[in-house]
Design an enzyme around this catalytic site. Sequence first.
Site, PDB file in Angstrom:
ATOM      1  CG  ASP A 163     -39.762 -62.655 -47.755  1.00 32.48           C
ATOM      2  OD1 ASP A 163     -40.972 -62.743 -47.995  1.00 32.48           O
ATOM      3  OD2 ASP A 163     -39.148 -63.526 -47.109  1.00 32.48           O
ATOM      4  CG  HIS A 232     -42.961 -65.211 -46.366  1.00 32.50           C
ATOM      5  ND1 HIS A 232     -41.684 -65.096 -46.866  1.00 32.50           N
ATOM      6  CD2 HIS A 232     -43.161 -66.529 -46.117  1.00 32.50           C
ATOM      7  CE1 HIS A 232     -41.145 -66.309 -46.917  1.00 32.50           C
ATOM      8  NE2 HIS A 232     -42.012 -67.198 -46.467  1.00 32.50           N
ATOM      9  CB  SER A 550     -40.050 -69.437 -45.225  1.00 31.90           C
ATOM     10  OG  SER A 550     -40.350 -69.548 -46.579  1.00 31.90           O
TER      11      SER A 550
END
Length: 772
Positions: A163, A232, A550
Amino acid sequence: MPYTCAPLGSLADMTRLSAKSLLLLFLLHFSLQSPWSHGLQPGEPEARKIYIVYLGERRHEDPELVTESHHDMLASVLGSKEDALSSIVYSYKHGFSGFAARMTESQARKIRGMPGVVSVRENQIRRVHTTRSWDFLGLDYKQPNGLLAKSSFGDGIIIGVLDSGITPESPSFSDAGYGPPPSKWKGICQAGPSFPASSCNRKLIGARWYADDLDDETRAQEVLSPRDSNGHGTHTSSTAGGNIVHDVSFMGLVAGTVRGGAPRARVAMYKVCWQSCSDAAQMKAMDDAIHDGVDVLSLSIGSAGENPAAMHVVAHGIPVVYSAGNEGPIAQTVENSSPWLLTVAATTIDRAFPVVVTLGNNETFVAQSFSSKDSGDDQFYEIQSYQDEECNYRHINETMKAGSIIFCFTSNFSSPPDYGSISYMVAMKGGRGTILPYYHDGVLLQETNIFKNAPWVPIDYEMSYKIYQYNISGIKHGKPMAKISATRTTIGSSVSAPKVAVFSSRGPSPSYPGILKPDIAAPGVSILAAAPKTPPFGKDILYHFDSGTSMACPHVAGAVAVLKSLHPEWSPAALKSAIMTTALTYDNNGFPIQADGKTSKLADPFDYGAGSINPNMAADPGLIYNISASEYLKFFKCMGTGGLGAHGNCSVGKSPYVVADLNLPSIAIPDLKVTSRQTVVRTVTNVGRQQNAVYRAFFHAPAGVKMAVEPSVLAFSRGRSVLSFRVTFEATRKVQGDYMFGSLAWHDGGSHWVRIPIAVRTVIEEFYSNIY
Ligand SMILES: *[C@@H]1O[C@H](CO)[C@@H](O)[C@H](O)[C@H]1NC(C)=O
Ligand SMILES: *[C@@H]1O[C@H](CO)[C@@H](O)[C@H](O)[C@H]1NC(C)=O
Ligand SMILES: *[C@@H]1O[C@H](CO)[C@@H](O)[C@H](O)[C@H]1NC(C)=O
Ligand SMILES: *[C@@H]1O[C@H](CO)[C@@H](O)[C@H](O)[C@H]1NC(C)=O
Ligand SMILES: *[C@@H]1O[C@H](CO)[C@@H](O)[C@H](O)[C@H]1NC(C)=O
Ligand SMILES: *[C@@H]1O[C@H](CO)[C@@H](O)[C@H](O)[C@H]1NC(C)=O
């Protein structure tokens, strides 16, 4: 397919917090150009691009020898060893063999013709797809005999996350109370700016970053370390394996405990996403993850799941979980649809954030808001309204008055205003709230309003029209006014859940229609998880909301970690089977799960695969559909996933969907001809406590299809724990059909229902042969 960046405010972007689009808009303001978008100018020498050369399984035990062979191969094309050394970007040498290097198209073509080369592809750029959710899934950490307790909360399991990096200071990754990392761990803590080697600990046991394929311009703009500057990666890692952290809230909203699915698992971050994530970097990270000893990989990244590295990871016994994408509700948008992956769709959970909006005429309505708990103060303020094109942040910036509530009216719901930038602008200019139409009802915008004094209320068309009419008539009674209450939190069965989220990408798989995708659904709407301490989150914001497949993906990765801790001997296919065959197709009120789209409808396997994940049942599935690494490899070659095509040995003409016999816990037949039958074979292994279990077939045939299961009774015994059966499909309608859905369940008379989803489409022969 080359990566193209979705414009801000597009459907794709909306599935992730505008914090990101805000950041882009206000801090960077489009100044960031993708380094990959530069075309070749006339007169320039042939441009060098990054190509990925895939050589299949590695030929030497010693990884250094593997790398040397890469240098030799490259040198033979580039002319010298020096040139080879300066052009190579990554060498893949642990789990498989290959390399990424900068070269011209003609050099790439030369390498493509060399012996031992399976495929040569240009590097592709991907993008990332964003806690009550675990309690909603029944994975209760307080239950002494619950699944989490039985699996020691995932202790001993290492979750690898590819990520955008991680925030090591987050309480979700504190190592208080942890022993040393599992002895199998061979990873490293790769230091860099604002990430000293001491950033790793006994919880966050490893971190690496991959920037060798970035150009100088991009490198200059990035933090070249595992530090997460985007949010994220911190969010996804803490959802999969973050600690249990008490007394967390988002500005007073949803106060409670936040935790990952496997809260005692260790976490390893592989930072492959900068402004975007390249295939070359992901392949290197996967190669390292195999070497390092991770137990499960979680990737909330677009389309990269079809690269060969993911297959090698699974062949090494490591399950790989991918997000399905955020391009729903349009059909054929599911990404990452290789059969060895667990591809995850997103659902809502049973939590809502109602606010009450009252107009000056005392008309009230309930909407949802993500503002902090105290942002709505229940005081009347003047409504300042904007219509259609006027409703943009630049115009609002120029015209709005401080102390008013901004309302947008649009007659065209297919071009929604840019929520993130408008609400930001309103808050910055001293507005008291923003009321904006949201083009789909049913799904709450995940956007977190981080600006305390200006609640943001997304509303549907009906409410929007009410305010519009009131505004027009309001002139008779003076200025139009409105007030917004503080946000409350509601949980439980009053909020029907799960529902497939509107943005969740849908099947059938455009790459492999013979493989039913997505596989499973998990919570991905309004998920609270860890945040970095960087703008726009701020120092005080340790946790924030985000939505997207996600966010669904690490839920499944966390569940896999728990199951693997309980069943260390299970193969990736067995874990996937257990998760799929026990999934729920009913919601918290006992009704069939719905899928949000233009309107709500009953969810089908193209929305949610086998259904909504149910970790407790997955721990004891009864039977599993197992697949060995060599079978995956065979199908990998057949499908030409590695660009094998010409070298592969699949007779595509004779058997276009040979993949139908891969022992998946699902069946998809995209081309059942009306004049013929199709039979698929499946094999199940009894992993239940009862060796002499007898299972009977219960099935629901797709409409217009006759279905038979042979044998319809499976009697297991000691030494007969693996049994096969055939499922035959025959079209009964003589018309070209849409996809129809069914299911097959094996039931042992006790607690086990081993259910798989089925999708069949009938085609008329002549029509079919015309098309192909
Ligand atoms: C709205 O309700 C309040 C309190 O019930 C009342 O005082 C006021 O007159 C009402 N306004 C209108 C426009 O009906
Ligand atoms: C908002 O308006 C002010 C001046 O009125 C200007 O300085 C500022 O740049 C504007 N902001 C944006 C984002 O357009
Ligand atoms: C609504 O917006 C869409 C997307 O911007 C546009 O294509 C369409 O023409 C608009 N329709 C109307 C009636 O303005
Ligand atoms: C709201 O009412 C005012 C006054 O009648 C009008 O000028 C304005 O256009 C209206 N706003 C919208 C969005 O219709
Ligand atoms: C599944 O197959 C693999 C590889 O053939 C094997 O190691 C494993 O024991 C089998 N069963 C389960 C439950 O994973
Ligand atoms: C294809 O088949 C031929 C002959 O059957 C065999 O020699 C060759 O190794 C096979 N190639 C692959 C890639 O499996």
